[in-house]
Design an enzyme around this catalytic site. Structure first.
Site, PDB file in Angstrom:
ATOM      1  N   HIS A 186      17.421  31.415  20.945  1.00  0.00           N
ATOM      2  CA  HIS A 186      17.935  30.306  20.138  1.00  0.00           C
ATOM      3  C   HIS A 186      19.075  30.839  19.282  1.00  0.00           C
ATOM      4  O   HIS A 186      18.902  31.767  18.494  1.00  0.00           O
ATOM      5  CB  HIS A 186      16.822  29.698  19.286  1.00  0.00           C
ATOM      6  CG  HIS A 186      15.755  29.051  20.116  1.00  0.00           C
ATOM      7  ND1 HIS A 186      14.413  29.163  19.828  1.00  0.00           N
ATOM      8  CD2 HIS A 186      15.841  28.288  21.234  1.00  0.00           C
ATOM      9  CE1 HIS A 186      13.715  28.492  20.732  1.00  0.00           C
ATOM     10  NE2 HIS A 186      14.567  27.954  21.599  1.00  0.00           N
ATOM     11  N   ARG A 243      21.366  25.568  18.136  1.00  0.00           N
ATOM     12  CA  ARG A 243      20.155  26.186  18.675  1.00  0.00           C
ATOM     13  C   ARG A 243      20.239  26.472  20.181  1.00  0.00           C
ATOM     14  O   ARG A 243      19.827  27.533  20.641  1.00  0.00           O
ATOM     15  CB  ARG A 243      18.967  25.260  18.402  1.00  0.00           C
ATOM     16  CG  ARG A 243      17.656  25.626  19.114  1.00  0.00           C
ATOM     17  CD  ARG A 243      16.597  24.576  18.788  1.00  0.00           C
ATOM     18  NE  ARG A 243      15.423  24.662  19.633  1.00  0.00           N
ATOM     19  CZ  ARG A 243      14.325  25.353  19.343  1.00  0.00           C
ATOM     20  NH1 ARG A 243      14.272  26.060  18.232  1.00  0.00           N
ATOM     21  NH2 ARG A 243      13.281  25.343  20.150  1.00  0.00           N
TER      22      ARG A 243
END
Length: 428
Positions: A186, A243
């Site tokens: 992420h 993300r």
């Protein structure tokens, strides 16, 4: 620090990509709040409705009962947010997210030392641009050519090499069981990048001493600090809190998949990821359709199926301070090795506490944090057959979240290494 061709090309890459990027997202005046969700399904539904109605960006991507949700509230929505959350327990994580990011970026830059290829611990006093992470690996290989080499799993969706470092000891390289670490699945989880790079530096810098030599002689380490390079670069050039990957999605103007919901194991199950391309946990159009998954799974499977095999896999994330074992896709079915894996996770939590008193929770993923499908750890355990597969969520528990101050990089890395040592000492 010497400048390699790889560094020059990476800098040119960033410059060329920047020309095509939209204006940098500003977080000035944005507040980050934590809301205690409550214990009822109705409370969960109310918070979900609030997030949807106001269009708020989430830091905790799942809203579940008996937990909390961390979210961004733009300045113009603060009054509406406060009105809507009367009666809830609400705390402030960042009064001005823009200022917090400015403080983080003000200390970002190279601190590797004296103009040669020798890498020192000062690198871990600050966060770094992607090019400098690549340079660090080059410098380590230059400094320790008999025990390290650069490895590339393949290219990302946008063509960036997914680069790692392979570390070995007294035996022929590749002849010992593999230990595989992934960081920055992420993109916004910068502390995972720094922590995995610290492991590389520590293993090589301390190879001549005691237990560290024993670990490197016993295992071959494959450490990939940035497995989502497109997303990571985007957090540094355009949107700090991004993300996902940066892949284009057929039939949607939204971008990117959640790499840790795209692994092709139990991907098809409901409730553990989103089918909405605009959602932070978008699982992809089909199982394992991301370039990054295809590359990383093939590389891990190759190591696992080699004569030496693979002994340990850890996927490093942030934040929450958890160390977790399979499974993620189910909260009722236990992994065949559950008792041993949970005991190891508990031991990690004990050891990580010793340097600074940092408290980690441990257990299986689904029962510790939430249900998630298509994740790396379940794939590693069930498909790659790497028995010792874990996921870590590094510092902190919400004081800073993703914008962890640079002065916490070294403490995070040091305490994490103590946990890793416990795992290495106790796997069979």
């Amino acid at each position: 620090m010497k400048f390699s061709l790889k560094l020059i090309f990476a800098l040119l890459d960033v410059a060329s990509v920047a020309l095509a990027l939209p204006p940098k997202v500003t977080y000035d005046g944005v507040k980050v709040y934590r809301i205690d969700v409550g214990s009822s399904p109705e409370a969960v539904a109310i918070i979900k409705n609030l997030v949807s109605k106001l269009g708020l960006a989430l830091w905790t991507v799942e809203i579940v009962k008996n937990s909390h949700v961390d979210l961004e509230v733009p300045k113009y929505l603060v009054n509406a947010f406060k009105e809507a959350t009367k009666g809830y327990v609400v705390s402030v994580m960042h009064e001005d997210l823009g200022q917090s990011i400015y403080k983080e970026s003000a200390s970002t830059g190279a601190q590797s030392g004296s103009g040669d290829s020798t890498v020192g611990s000062t690198f871990f006093n600050a966060y770094h641009p992607y090019a400098e992470h690549l340079q660090l690996m080059d410098d380590l290989v230059a400094q320790f050519p008999d025990h390290a080499e650069i490895v590339v799993a393949g290219n990302s969706e946008q063509g960036r090499p997914i680069t790692g470092i392979h570390i070995w000891g007294s035996a022929e390289k590749g002849s010992r069981p593999a230990v595989i670490f992934h960081g920055t699945s992420h993109a916004r989880e910068w502390i995972s990048t720094m922590t995995t790079q610290y492991f590389s530096w520590y293993l090589l810098s301390n190879y001549g001493s005691g237990l560290t030599k024993d670990y490197v002689d016993k295992y071959d380490f494959y450490i990939f600090p940035v497995v989502n390079p497109d997303g990571f670069v985007y957090t540094q050039t355009t949107q700090r809190l991004w993300r996902k990957t940066r892949s284009t999605i057929e039939g949607s103007t939204c971008v990117g998949v959640d790499l840790n919901r795209n692994w092709s194991w139990k991907w098809e199950l409901p409730d553990g990821a989103s089918t909405d391309p605009c959602n932070e946990t978008f699982k992809g159009r089909s199982a394992g359709d991301s370039a990054e998954f295809k590359i990383l799974s093939a590389y891990n499977d190759k190591l696992a199926n080699s004569p030496a095999g693979a002994k340990l896999f850890i996927d490093w994330h942030s934040y929450s301070q958890f160390f977790m074992s399979p499974y993620s896709y189910t909260c009722t079915e236990k992994a065949p090795d559950d008792a041993e894996l949970v005991a190891l996770a508990n031991g990690f939590a004990v050891e990580v506490k010793k340097p600074y008193g940092t408290i980690y929770k441990s257990g299986s993923i689904c029962n510790t944090i939430y249900k998630a499908t298509g994740v790396s750890v379940d794939y590693s355990y069930d498909v790659s057959k790497i028995k010792y597969s874990f996921a870590a969520e590094l510092r902190d528990t919400g004081a800073y979240g993703f914008i962890l101050p640079p002065d916490q990089i070294l403490p995070t890395a040091l305490e994490s290494w103590e946990g890793v040592r416990y795992i290495l000492d106790n796997i069979k």
